[in-house]
Design an enzyme around this catalytic site. Structure first.
Site: not given
Length: 452
Positions: A277, A320
Site C-alpha cells: 500500500h 497507490c
C-alpha cells in the site's frame, strides 16, 4: 517469511472459504475458474452454432491461449460446427486467463453479442453460489485499489468480475523470448553493458499482511504479483532476493543491506520491486508506518552505492500514490538519444586532469503503477494490473526492445484496461502508469545472450 510458490497461490487465496463451497471455487494453477467453465457449458450449443473462427483463432493465438498446433487441430475438423466444438473443448484447459481472453477476442472480432451472453450467464451463476464469510473476500475476482479501506472492500458485490487485458496464465506459464545474436551485435555498442551472469541482483519486497493503527487491508492477489516478478526476473537472468511483510524500519534496513552487497561490484545492473500500500512519495510497512521513496532511491545513488555507479538501476513501484479512483473520461472522435551538450572549459590548469565526477543520482529508471494522486488497481485473483502488464511486455519484448520503450508499451496496456465490477465504485475505473528516467544509454536486457 518464505515466498509462496507459484503453484500454491490459488490454494492460499481460497483457504478461508466455506467448506461446502471449496471444491467448486478453488482454482488449479493452470485451470479455468469453475464459474467460467460452467458459463461456457451453459452456452455451448449457441457458441458452437454461431462462433466465427477465422479471425478469432488468430486473436487467441496472439494472446497465447492456443498454440499453432491447436489452431491446426481445430482447422482440420470438417465444418464450422465441428471446429467450434473443438475450440470449446480446448478452452477450459487453457488456464485461468482463457475465459477473459476469449471474451476480449469476441469483442475484437465484432462478436460482442456472444460476449454479452456469456457475461449475463456468469453473473447469474455467481448469485446461485453460497455467500462468502463476512470476514473474507479472497475469492472475488474484482478490481480493488491499493488504498481501499477494509470497510469499503467488504461491501463489494460478490458477483463482480473484471475483464483482464493480460494474456498470460501467470508465473508458471511465463516464458521469456531470447535475444538473437544478430540483435545483440547490432545494439550492444550504444547500450549499457549487460553481459554478467547473473545480469544483476533483483529484490522483490512484497507486503501483504498489515497490522497497526492504519487498518490497511490484506492485499489479496499480492502473492500473485510476488510470484510473477520472481519468475520474470529469474528468467531474465537475475539473482532474485525476496522480502515479505516488512515494517517500515525493516524495509529501510534491508534495502540498505541489499544496496551494499558485494555482488553488485561484479554484476552489470540491479532491480528493486516494491509491492505494498502507499501514498504519494511513500510506501507502507506492515506496521502502517511509511518509508519515503526518496530514501530508497538515495540508498542506490552514486554517493551511497559506488558499486552500482554507471550501471542501470531499475525500480518498479506497485502502490497507490493517492486515494482518487480514476473514473476516466469519454473519448472524443478522431485520434535520440542526445549526446552531452558539453561543458564550460577554462584555459587554466591544463596540466592536471581532474577526477571524473558524476551527478549524485543517475542511471536510474522507475516505473510507477499509477499517476500522482491516484489509486493503483489490483485484481484479487490475478494480481495488480501493472505487474500483469509488466510481465507480459517484458517476457515478449525484452528480446528486441529497450526498457524505456517497454514501459511505454506497458503504459499503453494500462491505458486500455478498464475495471468491470457493476454496482461498485470500481466499475469502469481506469488507471494510468508512468515512468521517470535518468538513464543515459539504451537499456537492453539481452535475455539469453550469450547462450550458456
Amino acid at each position: 517469511m518464505a515466498a509462496p510458490s507459484a503453484g500454491s497461490w490459488s490454494t492460499f487465496q481460497h483457504k478461508e472459504l466455506m467448506a461446502a463451497d471449496r471444491g467448486r471455487r478453488i482454482l488449479g494453477v493452470c485451470g479455468m475458474h469453475p464459474h467460467h467453465q460452467e458459463t461456457l457449458k451453459k452456452n455451448r450449443v449457441v457458441l458452437a452454432k454461431q462462433l466465427l473462427l477465422s479471425e478469432l483463432l488468430e486473436h487467441l493465438l496472439e494472446k497465447d491461449i492456443i498454440t499453432l498446433e491447436m489452431r491446426e487441430l481445430i482447422q482440420a475438423k470438417v465444418g464450422s460446427f465441428s471446429q467450434n466444438v473443438e475450440l470449446l473443448n480446448l478452452l477450459p484447459k487453457r488456464g485461468p486467463q482463457a475465459f477473459d481472453a476469449f471474451c476480449e477476442a469476441l469483442r475484437e472480432t465484432k462478436q460482442g453479442h456472444l460476449e454479452d451472453m456469456l457475461l449475463t450467464t456468469l453473473s447469474g451463476l455467481q448469485h446461485v453460489l453460497p455467500p462468502l464469510s463476512c470476514d473474507y473476500d479472497l475469492s472475488l475476482p474484482f478490481p480493488v485499489c491499493e488504498s481501499c479501506p477494509l470497510y469499503k472492500k467488504l461491501r463489494l458485490s460478490t458477483d463482480t468480475v473484471e475483464h483482464s487485458l493480460d494474456n498470460k496464465d501467470g508465473p508458471v506459464c511465463l516464458q521469456v523470448k531470447p535475444c538473437t545474436p544478430e540483435f545483440y551485435q547490432t545494439h550492444f555498442q550504444l547500450a549499457y553493458r549487460l553481459q554478467s551472469r547473473p545480469r544483476g541482483l533483483a529484490l522483490v519486497l512484497s507486503n501483504v499482511h498489515f497490522t497497526g493503527e492504519k487498518e490497511l487491508e490484506f492485499r489479496s492477489g499480492g502473492d500473485v504479483d510476488h510470484s510473477t516478478l520472481v519468475t520474470l526476473f529469474k528468467l531474465l537472468g537475475y539473482d532474485v532476493h525476496v522480502l515479505c511483510d516488512q515494517t517500515a524500519q525493516e524495509m529501510q534496513e534491508k534495502l540498505q543491506n541489499f544496496a551494499q552487497l558485494p555482488a553488485h561490484r561484479v554484476t552489470d545492473s540491479c532491480i528493486v520491486a516494491l509491492l505494498s500500500h502507499g501514498v504519494e512519495g511513500a510506501i507502507y510497512g506492515v506496521d502502517g508506518k511509511l518509508l519515503q521513496l526518496q530514501e530508497v532511491f538515495q540508498l542506490f545513488d552514486n554517493a551511497n552505492c559506488p558499486s552500482l555507479q554507471n550501471k542501470p538501476k531499475m525500480f518498479f513501484i506497485q502502490a497507490c500514490r493517492g486515494d482518487e479512483t480514476d473514473r476516466g473520461v469519454d473519448q472524443q472522435d478522431g485520434k535520440n538519444h542526445a549526446g552531452s551538450p558539453g561543458c564550460e572549459e577554462s584555459d587554466a590548469g591544463k596540466e592536471k586532469l581532474p577526477k571524473m565526477r558524476l551527478p549524485t543520482r543517475s542511471d536510474m529508471i522507475c516505473g510507477y503503477a499509477c499517476l500522482k494522486g491516484t489509486a493503483a488497481m489490483r485484481n484479487t485473483k490475478r494480481g495488480s494490473w501493472y505487474i500483469e502488464a509488466l510481465a507480459q511486455v517484458f517476457s515478449e519484448r525484452a528480446c528486441d526492445m529497450h526498457v524505456a520503450d517497454m514501459l511505454v508499451k506497458v503504459n499503453a496496456l494500462i491505458k486500455d484496461r478498464e475495471g468491470y465490477a457493476p454496482g461498485t465504485e470500481f466499475h469502469r475505473c481506469k488507471e494510468m502508469s508512468e515512468y521517470c528516467s535518468t538513464l543515459c544509454r539504451h537499456l537492453y536486457l539481452f535475455p539469453g545472450h550469450p547462450p550458456t
